[in-house]
Design a protein around this motif. Structure first.
Motif, PDB file in Angstrom:
ATOM      1  N   GLN A 968     -14.150 -15.681  19.846  1.00  0.00           N
ATOM      2  CA  GLN A 968     -14.924 -16.158  18.597  1.00  0.00           C
ATOM      3  C   GLN A 968     -14.869 -14.813  17.329  1.00  0.00           C
ATOM      4  O   GLN A 968     -14.973 -13.792  17.774  1.00  0.00           O
ATOM      5  CB  GLN A 968     -16.412 -16.549  18.708  1.00  0.00           C
ATOM      6  CG  GLN A 968     -16.642 -17.893  19.526  1.00  0.00           C
ATOM      7  CD  GLN A 968     -18.032 -18.045  19.439  1.00  0.00           C
ATOM      8  OE1 GLN A 968     -19.070 -17.291  19.384  1.00  0.00           O
ATOM      9  NE2 GLN A 968     -18.438 -19.495  19.354  1.00  0.00           N
ATOM     10  N   ILE A 969     -14.615 -15.258  16.393  1.00  0.00           N
ATOM     11  CA  ILE A 969     -14.634 -14.296  15.200  1.00  0.00           C
ATOM     12  C   ILE A 969     -15.759 -14.823  14.272  1.00  0.00           C
ATOM     13  O   ILE A 969     -15.723 -15.677  13.672  1.00  0.00           O
ATOM     14  CB  ILE A 969     -13.149 -14.320  14.551  1.00  0.00           C
ATOM     15  CG1 ILE A 969     -12.004 -13.898  15.440  1.00  0.00           C
ATOM     16  CG2 ILE A 969     -13.139 -13.202  13.356  1.00  0.00           C
ATOM     17  CD1 ILE A 969     -10.493 -13.947  14.903  1.00  0.00           C
ATOM     18  N   ASN A 970     -16.492 -13.652  14.064  1.00  0.00           N
ATOM     19  CA  ASN A 970     -17.711 -14.019  13.010  1.00  0.00           C
ATOM     20  C   ASN A 970     -18.438 -15.003  13.649  1.00  0.00           C
ATOM     21  O   ASN A 970     -18.896 -15.992  12.923  1.00  0.00           O
ATOM     22  CB  ASN A 970     -17.409 -13.778  11.809  1.00  0.00           C
ATOM     23  CG  ASN A 970     -16.976 -12.496  11.413  1.00  0.00           C
ATOM     24  OD1 ASN A 970     -17.314 -11.552  12.015  1.00  0.00           O
ATOM     25  ND2 ASN A 970     -16.160 -12.232  10.118  1.00  0.00           N
ATOM     26  N   GLY A 971     -18.508 -15.546  14.896  1.00  0.00           N
ATOM     27  CA  GLY A 971     -19.436 -16.612  15.556  1.00  0.00           C
ATOM     28  C   GLY A 971     -18.487 -17.951  15.412  1.00  0.00           C
ATOM     29  O   GLY A 971     -18.971 -18.912  15.982  1.00  0.00           O
ATOM     30  N   LYS A 972     -17.307 -17.921  15.050  1.00  0.00           N
ATOM     31  CA  LYS A 972     -16.590 -19.140  14.995  1.00  0.00           C
ATOM     32  C   LYS A 972     -15.427 -19.234  15.899  1.00  0.00           C
ATOM     33  O   LYS A 972     -14.668 -18.216  15.962  1.00  0.00           O
ATOM     34  CB  LYS A 972     -15.823 -19.471  13.505  1.00  0.00           C
ATOM     35  CG  LYS A 972     -16.993 -19.676  12.724  1.00  0.00           C
ATOM     36  CD  LYS A 972     -16.429 -20.095  11.250  1.00  0.00           C
ATOM     37  CE  LYS A 972     -17.739 -20.105  10.343  1.00  0.00           C
ATOM     38  NZ  LYS A 972     -17.176 -20.699   8.935  1.00  0.00           N
ATOM     39  N   PRO A 973     -15.141 -20.138  16.827  1.00  0.00           N
ATOM     40  CA  PRO A 973     -14.024 -20.282  17.611  1.00  0.00           C
ATOM     41  C   PRO A 973     -12.586 -19.808  16.937  1.00  0.00           C
ATOM     42  O   PRO A 973     -12.370 -20.441  15.921  1.00  0.00           O
ATOM     43  CB  PRO A 973     -14.014 -21.581  18.384  1.00  0.00           C
ATOM     44  CG  PRO A 973     -15.421 -22.038  18.072  1.00  0.00           C
ATOM     45  CD  PRO A 973     -15.781 -21.394  16.784  1.00  0.00           C
ATOM     46  N   GLU A 995     -15.934 -11.350  19.316  1.00  0.00           N
ATOM     47  CA  GLU A 995     -16.464 -11.599  20.583  1.00  0.00           C
ATOM     48  C   GLU A 995     -15.470 -12.230  21.678  1.00  0.00           C
ATOM     49  O   GLU A 995     -14.828 -13.410  21.525  1.00  0.00           O
ATOM     50  CB  GLU A 995     -17.608 -12.559  20.401  1.00  0.00           C
ATOM     51  CG  GLU A 995     -18.448 -12.782  22.003  1.00  0.00           C
ATOM     52  CD  GLU A 995     -19.800 -13.396  21.698  1.00  0.00           C
ATOM     53  OE1 GLU A 995     -20.600 -13.461  22.610  1.00  0.00           O
ATOM     54  OE2 GLU A 995     -20.021 -13.941  20.594  1.00  0.00           O
ATOM     55  N   VAL A 996     -15.047 -11.713  22.740  1.00  0.00           N
ATOM     56  CA  VAL A 996     -14.563 -12.304  23.903  1.00  0.00           C
ATOM     57  C   VAL A 996     -15.379 -12.479  25.167  1.00  0.00           C
ATOM     58  O   VAL A 996     -16.106 -11.782  25.566  1.00  0.00           O
ATOM     59  CB  VAL A 996     -13.234 -11.182  24.126  1.00  0.00           C
ATOM     60  CG1 VAL A 996     -12.415 -11.915  25.301  1.00  0.00           C
ATOM     61  CG2 VAL A 996     -12.244 -10.751  23.259  1.00  0.00           C
TER      62      VAL A 996
END
Length: 1140
Positions: A968-973, A995-996
């Motif tokens: 996810q990048i800034n909360g988006k997949p 986030e990984v």
């Protein structure tokens, strides 16, 4: 020969371990001085690229007969007992060194078994290479002629190794088996790649792929092109990033040059986005090479002999893939009388400034036919005896090898092929040769030609490159023209990635076919159009059976589309999405047939050498059908393909044939025997009989004078009737009296031509399909009379409302796909019922299966006691698998309750634990570790900054170490290894979190900060005002350069009188883009504003009464970076507290 010199073929005799080479030369006209003859002999059986030079000597030729102008000489040459030798002969005048004659010859191990290398012919080079390559030898007959022929053709067609070995030893010099086995990795892989490129493209007909595959229109919606498959599909499928290379079965010069370089690993789509992946016959194509880091050889150096320095350039050596551009570059100019003239670009470039202003030249578009645009490229470069040679792969417009005028590109050339001869120059007199002059050479950088790893990867991809076309093999009785067998339409590839059938492969399969003197074998090849073409391009594994089923079930794009799908494919010019265009036909021919007929090429042009053909089993290449002609080449030979359904095998033992017979009786009703031998009329199908009568002169070439119809019932005064006869070889004709009377006229002949259903017992049906499965096609061979299917191959699978309950057609799965990361270990095939496979831990928790079944079957998926159902082509509900091995049963049940069962053994992986990034790559700037610059990315370090860029728009490409983890990048997949775009339009600090999360729940968050704007967070001025009386706070503020050496936190102190109750701070940043804050509240320049008591005013920190007061001054740079200054304010009475 009166006006031409002539060099006779050498006479060679082995004598005392040497070769005696005798040469004879006839000169034309008066000649002063001597004739100097140079003979060079090379031995080809060495591994090194430079052939072993055995002999190089010059002699004066002896004038034998002054009247006949005959000169002779003789050389004694060392003899090599193995391999091949080449003789290069050159004759010049002694007075001025003018060239009189030049020729090359190649000999095998046995002397005087010579095949001439014809330098002054322009035959189809594919014919030369195919006919001189070693062909597959016919096996003894089994007694079943059709089986013998199919087995031979099929075995040759799929034999990759034998084909490539045969072509590598071809006598035309187009291939080199020695270089493919070289101990030098670059030479070896470069030759292997060149040979595969030639295999894929030799013989491609000259036609624009977009015209063949994509310029089709929806019926009733004229002018709306459905799809253009040149740029929109084919080029994207040839890029290095594509899973598989697919390419068209036809080409023009610009597509051929593009395809050669795609197969060599170039990404023209990325290098030439403006042209959408295709090079053109114009100067703009040079930008493709320069975009890759290459260079351009200007037209001044590109015409005539190419200097050795071009090949030896350390950075830009001339080599494979480099391309020649030809263009007249014509302009419209003003003539002296004010009229408009058209001149070439060469003329315009010679204008002075004054003349240019006077003539006002306006360029004609480069691709305009009047410019005769052309482009070709180098297939390979070869060095022999210190001289460089290059070999072209070309559609035929490059003129170095033709000593006569070449057809303009407006006339289709023979084939896309290399000429086969190694060359040393580009003709400088291109205008005289019939095409435009060479305007330059695009040269790729050295890395494109010397990166062995890249070339090896390109070779592996080229091996499995797939031509997209439809082929049909015909076996035809030569004497009668009767079609004895025809396959259904076949894809020019199979599900095996190494079985791909280019024109060269189809042609070579026809070499040495048994029973060829009695039965002709030939291929018809068509290009699919529109949606059919796009579907075939999209998937190697999609069969025609599958595609027809998919289209039949579809309601888009129109009802007409479905109607065309459900009926026979039309073979002539027609509207509709599935119009099939005849491109090329290949057939085995006798020498006489090769020499004759307007639809075939003559090879060689020398009619004095008919014995040439007796050495080989022949393959002729015919002209492909024009895009706008209504009849195919095969129809011109009276084979009516529309009589044969495209999805069915044609069996000659029971088929409709056109049969002609002369009528010699004047009887009105009469019996006419149409068949002989083991042939009889199929009485059960007699209702389909129809035909015509016609009259003509007695000469074979006489035109038809008159004609009329023959049917079951007469329709007009000229028409006759045809009916059954008791004789199963004859019909009963009833002709009008005036028509029957023609038979009695000695100057006129009366003929009838009937389409008869024939039962022919001479040639039983092929029945060994297990030996040649490719010819089975995508539709099963079923016996006549199958319950529910009255005719062969007439399965009603596409009519769900009509499927009879007693149909014995065997249900099957046409395709099977697992959801998510599920993969089978082998490509799915309908006849294979057991598979193993894998699936990730996450996707194994909810396995789905999509199965496309025949016969509108119901699909069931079962695992661990649970069963779910779905329809054909619909994703099933999910099933949970256990970790480890699982057995999944997939069954398809047809309407007649027949069942096909498939077993899948799927292994669900353990939950993965890795939650790191393998790479994080920015599109601009440099990634450094926060607090540890200039160190770059490391998977275990989580905080980073981006430096060395100020772009307002950036791309980040994060790549997971474990592809099963979620990102996810800034909360988006976000998908791994794809670019994320950061819009950083404003100045300041931009933070991106990656986030990984692993399958077992573990996670990591990588933080990347990008600071955009000025980075200066220093102070220029720092002062205080005590009780409103100006007092300088710090005598010497450190300079900006000195401050940068200190930590971000700076400490200062100031002593004020004991009576001080208020202090004002004046802090001015070093640059005006920075902001200053005091105790968290912003200061605005040097001004101050009153605030409420007792907190003080802005710029006045509250003073402590029992100790030092601390003021925090914070400077924020434009890019968001902050620097903190700590100021301690104390009075003398506070010194004890401060420790002073």
């Amino acid at each position: 020969m009166a006006n031409e010199h002539k060099l006779e073929s050498p006479e060679i005799v082995a004598q005392d371990g040497k070769l005696i080479v005798r040469l004879a030369f006839y000169r034309a006209g008066y000649l002063t001085g001597e004739v100097l003859c140079t003979l060079r002999v090379f031995h080809d059986a060495v591994e090194l690229e430079d052939d072993k030079k055995l002999f190089d000597q010059r002699k004066i030729m002896k004038r034998v007969n002054p009247r006949e102008h005959l000169y002779k000489t003789e050389f004694s040459v060392p003899l090599e007992n193995i391999g091949k030798i080449s003789l290069d002969v050159e004759l010049i005048k002694s007075t001025n060194s003018a060239l009189l004659a030049k020729a090359s010859y190649r000999y095998g191990v046995k002397l005087n078994q010579l095949t001439k290398i014809r330098r002054d012919d322009a035959p189809p080079r594919l014919v030369h290479a195919i006919n001189t390559a070693a062909g597959r030898q016919a096996k003894p007959s089994t007694g079943h002629k059709l089986n013998d022929m199919l087995a031979h053709i099929h075995a040759a067609l799929i034999d990759n190794d034998r084909f490539r070995v045969g072509m590598a030893t071809s006598i035309d010099g187009a291939f080199s088996g020695r270089r493919q086995k070289s101990s030098q990795p670059l030479r070896r892989v470069d030759e292997q790649l060149s040979a595969i490129i030639a295999e894929k493209f030799l013989g491609l007909p000259y036609q624009m792929p977009g015209n063949v595959y994509g310029n089709c229109h929806v019926p009733g919606v004229t002018g709306k092109r459905l799809v253009h498959l040149n740029n929109d599909v084919f080029w994207e499928r040839m890029r290095p990033s594509a899973d598989e290379i697919t390419y068209p079965w036809c080409t023009e010069c610009q597509q051929l040059t593009s395809m050669v370089n795609y197969l060599r690993g170039a990404d023209i789509y990325a290098l030439a986005p403006g042209s959408r992946g295709e090079m053109g016959a114009q100067r703009a194509s040079f930008h493709v090479a320069t975009a890759a880091g290459g260079t351009i050889i200007d037209e001044a150096d590109a015409n005539g002999p190419l200097p050795a320095k071009l090949y030896d350039d350390p950075q830009f050596p001339l080599g494979p893939g480099d391309f020649f551009v030809f263009n007249d570059e014509k302009h419209r100019v003003k003539a002296d009388d004010g009229t408009e003239q058209i001149v070439t670009g060469k003329v315009v470039r010679g204008y002075s400034e004054a003349e240019r202003e006077k003539r006002d030249p306006k360029p004609i578009p480069a691709q305009h036919p009047d410019n005769h645009p052309h482009i070709s490229c180098i297939l390979r470069v070869f060095k022999r005896a210190g001289n460089h040679f290059f070999q072209l792969i070309d559609t035929g417009g490059q003129p170095p090898f033709t000593p006569f005028a070449v057809m303009r590109q407006t006339a289709p050339t023979v084939e896309g092929t290399c000429e086969g001869r190694f060359l040393t120059l580009v003709r400088a007199d291109a205008d005289a040769a019939g095409i435009a002059p060479c305007v330059g050479i695009g040269v790729w950088p050295k890395s494109y030609k010397t990166d062995v790893g890249k070339l090896e990867r390109a070779y592996e991809r080229a091996l499995v490159a797939r031509p997209v076309a439809l082929a049909r093999l015909f076996l035809v009785e030569r004497a009668t023209g009767a079609v004895l067998y025809a396959t259904p339409l076949l894809r020019t590839y199979t599900e095996d990635p190494h079985q791909n059938f280019s024109p060269a492969r189809l042609a070579w399969a026809l070499r040495n076919v048994p029973h060829g003197d009695e039965i002709e074998a030939f291929w018809g090849v068509w290009g699919p159009r529109g949606p059919l073409a796009k579907r075939m391009i999209a998937s190697r594994n999609a069969s025609l059976f599958d595609i027809r089923s998919e289209f039949a079930a579809s309601t888009t794009p129109s009802a007409e589309f479905n109607n065309v799908i459900l009926s026979k494919f039309p073979y002539g010019e027609a509207t509709g999405f599935l119009f099939l265009q005849n491109i090329n036909a290949l057939s085995s021919q006798t020498a006489e047939q090769m020499h004759g007929g307007e639809h075939e090429f003559r090879f060689p042009t020398d009619d004095q050498d008919p014995d040439y053909y007796k050495q080989f089993g022949y393959v002729a290449v015919t002209r492909y059908n024009n895009a706008h002609k209504s009849k195919s080449w095969i129809q011109l030979k009276a084979y009516d393909l529309n009589a044969y359904a495209w999805d069915q095998h044609v069996f000659g033992d029971r088929s409709v044939r056109k049969v002609s017979k002369q009528v010699t009786s004047t009887d009105i009703p009469q019996e006419l025997e149409m068949l002989t031998g083991q042939q009889r009329i199929d009485a059960e199908q007699f209702a389909v009989v129809e035909g015509k009568w016609f009259s003509k002169g007695t000469h074979p070439a006489s035109p038809v004078f008159d004609s009329g119809k023959l049917g079951q019932q007469p329709g007009g005064p000229k028409d006759g009737q045809v009916a059954k006869s008791a004789n199963d070889k004859a019909v009963t004709l009833t002709l009008p009296k005036t028509v029957a009377a023609i038979a009695g006229d000695s100057k006129v002949q009366l003929w009838v031509e009937l389409s008869l259903p024939v039962i022919d017992q001479r040639y039983p049906r092929p029945d060994k399909y297990e030996q040649y499965p490719y010819f089975r096609g995508d539709f099963p061979v079923r016996p006549v009379g199958c319950p529910g299917n009255p005719g062969p191959d007439a399965c009603p699978d596409f009519f769900p409302d009509k499927c009879p309950s007693d149909c014995q057609y065997i249900v099957r799965l046409r395709s099977l796909k697992l959801g998510g990361t599920g993969r089978l270990d082998a490509p799915f095939k309908s006849g294979t019922t057991s598979y193993s496979g894998t699936i990730s831990y996450t996707d194994g928790a909810a396995l789905t299966v999509t199965a496309n079944a025949s016969c509108k079957a119901k699909v069931e998926v079962a695992c661990a006691g649970k069963t779910v159902s779905s329809s054909s082509g619909v994703e099933s509900p999910p099933l949970q698998l256990g970790v480890g091995s699982n057995t999944v049963e997939v069954t398809a049940t047809a309407q007649n309750n027949t069942v096909a069962a498939y077993t899948l053994t799927l292994t669900r992986a353990q939950a993965s634990s890795d939650h790191s990034l393998a790479a994080l790559t920015p599109s601009a700037g440099k990634l450094v570790q926060a607090g540890n610059a200039p160190a770059g990315f490391a998977p275990k370090v989580l905080t980073y900054e981006l430096v060395d860029t100020q772009d307002a728009k950036l791309g980040y490409r994060p790549k997971l170490t474990n592809e099963l983890a979620k990102l996810q990048i800034n909360g988006k997949p976000h998908a791994s290894d794809t670019e994320f775009t950061l819009n950083a339009a404003g100045f300041g600090s931009h933070v991106t979190n990656f986030e990984v999360r692993a399958e077992d729940g573990g996670s990591s968050i990588y933080e990347l900060t990008y600071r955009r704007g000025n980075d200066n967070a220093a102070l220029k001025t720092l002062r205080c005002l005590i009780n409103y009386q100006d007092q300088e706070l710090v005598k010497n503020i450190p300079t900006e350069a000195e401050q940068s050496k200190h930590p971000d936190k700076e400490s200062y102190s100031v002593e004020v009188p004991d009576a001080t109750t208020r202090v004002r701070i004046v802090a001015v940043p070093a640059v005006n883009t920075s902001k200053v804050f005091l105790d968290g509240k912003r200061l605005f320049g040097v001004t101050t504003v009153q605030l409420q008591q007792p907190g003080g005013v802005e710029g006045e920190p509250p003073l402590q009464t029992n100790g030092a007061s601390v003021a925090l001054i914070e400077v924020e740079a434009q890019n968001g970076r902050r620097r903190i200054y700590e100021l301690q304010i104390y009075r003398p009475k506070d010194k004890d507290l401060l420790g002073h």
